[in-house]
Design an enzyme around this catalytic site. Sequence first.
Site, PDB file in Angstrom:
ATOM      1  N   CYS A  87      -0.571   4.429   2.526  1.00 57.10           N
ATOM      2  CA  CYS A  87      -1.139   4.056   3.663  1.00 57.10           C
ATOM      3  C   CYS A  87      -0.371   2.854   4.148  1.00 57.10           C
ATOM      4  O   CYS A  87       0.666   2.690   4.174  1.00 57.10           O
ATOM      5  CB  CYS A  87      -2.509   4.689   4.191  1.00 57.10           C
ATOM      6  SG  CYS A  87      -3.937   3.776   3.700  1.00 57.10           S
ATOM      7  N   SER A  88      -1.185   1.947   4.565  1.00 53.73           N
ATOM      8  CA  SER A  88      -1.120   0.680   5.175  1.00 53.73           C
ATOM      9  C   SER A  88      -1.876  -0.200   5.053  1.00 53.73           C
ATOM     10  O   SER A  88      -2.067  -1.218   5.637  1.00 53.73           O
ATOM     11  CB  SER A  88      -0.527   0.570   6.637  1.00 53.73           C
ATOM     12  OG  SER A  88      -1.964   1.290   7.090  1.00 53.73           O
ATOM     13  N   CYS A  89      -2.424  -0.562   3.357  1.00 51.47           N
ATOM     14  CA  CYS A  89      -3.696  -0.635   3.804  1.00 51.47           C
ATOM     15  C   CYS A  89      -3.286  -2.290   4.190  1.00 51.47           C
ATOM     16  O   CYS A  89      -2.554  -2.853   3.202  1.00 51.47           O
ATOM     17  CB  CYS A  89      -4.719  -1.018   2.403  1.00 51.47           C
ATOM     18  SG  CYS A  89      -5.225   1.229   2.599  1.00 51.47           S
ATOM     19  N   CYS A 131       0.832  -1.339  -0.024  1.00 51.55           N
ATOM     20  CA  CYS A 131       0.021   0.031   0.107  1.00 51.55           C
ATOM     21  C   CYS A 131       0.818   1.114   0.115  1.00 51.55           C
ATOM     22  O   CYS A 131       1.939   1.863   0.956  1.00 51.55           O
ATOM     23  CB  CYS A 131      -0.718   0.225   1.104  1.00 51.55           C
ATOM     24  SG  CYS A 131      -1.985   1.312   1.340  1.00 51.55           S
TER      25      CYS A 131
END
Lengths: 205, 203
Positions: free
Chosen positions: A108-110, A105
């Site tokens: 962000c941090s999906c 991702c």
Amino acid sequence: MDDHDHDHSHLSEMEVRVRALQSLLEAKGHVDPGAIDELITLYENEVGPQNGARVVARAWADPAYAERLFTDATAAIAELGFTGRQGEHMVALKNTPEVHNMVVCTLCSCYPWSVLGVPPVWYKSAPYRAKAVADPRGVLDDFGVSIPADTKIRVWDSTAEVRYLVVPMRPDGTDGLSEEELAALVTRDSMIGTGVALAPAGEPA
Amino acid sequence: MNGPQDLGGAHGFGPVVPEANEPVFHAQWEREVFGLTLAMGATGRWTLDHSRYLRETLPHVTYYTAGYYGIWLGALERLVAEIDLDQPSRVLTRENVRPAMARGGPTDRPGPAPAYAVGDRVRVRPMHPATHTRAPAYVRGHTGTVVTVHGSFVFPDTNAHGEGENPAPLYTVMFPASELWGPDTTASDVCADLWEPYLEPAA
């Protein structure tokens, strides 16, 4: 890492800020402290990559399940009881000798929490998010993982709410293994695409 | 926005450094930020898209040095400052944690029929909005092929700013890596999930 974790007379700036916020939100009745404890327990101790390993092992062992997984991953994963937050819209990616998949991702941090739990620090870090989409083989080098030069590397950037689970190739020498034994070979990194499944004991990697 | 979060293809961050036997949390305050963020998220006082916007609008220096839960904390402080704390919230109780997490928050919605089909070639519109977007800079202006039509999903570019969910068709678009990076890549293809308003027919 916090040097003052056990020294309550010297609270770190972060501890002070979190406690101030938590006190305010509790005093104003917006959060239930019991719910916060339960959330931490759930994601620290229960929801983790062992869930995804069971999905992969089932797909290796049961061709009909694999077909359902690659057709409608959300429903197939729900068959094993794994649903919910950050796993609402799942897609399973099949690694083959021709194509190796890697998930990132960049924004962000999906990450597919329902099958892998909360992401490790490196997955959320700038080096991985910057590098994976352009230089996935360089990332594999950082992990000490080698993929044949003629295998294509396909990178999936989780820019929306779709969450991806890589299904690694089944290792050789695993014909007689049970699903439980197969699941033990499925590492977290192999389900992100920064690793491969482990070889069974006694087999060359 | 072209903020510190949009990292795809950036140089200079060094190698990826995995931690052996990494714990889920590295400090008690990280557990508390995690729990508080999820508990407040469940109240519905703000959207996930808005919380992402408040993370990516932290100062660049903060974003790159605070650590992941530091970013969450910085954004949570800003989110809490935006709401009227004297208005009651729908509080997530301990008993509701497991059902709520098992339900999650699906973001598919009824929406318009998709304009593109699998196999269509599409170009990501050149654009640089200062507001929230989920079209990473490295795909803008580039041409790829639709490989999946997912149906309509909440459109983050408006939802992040209180301008409504405006569901729009979502596609997975596959780009040849050479289209994005020229010779400077070891990938074969890169796929990204992109909403229809980001796309136009390829020339």
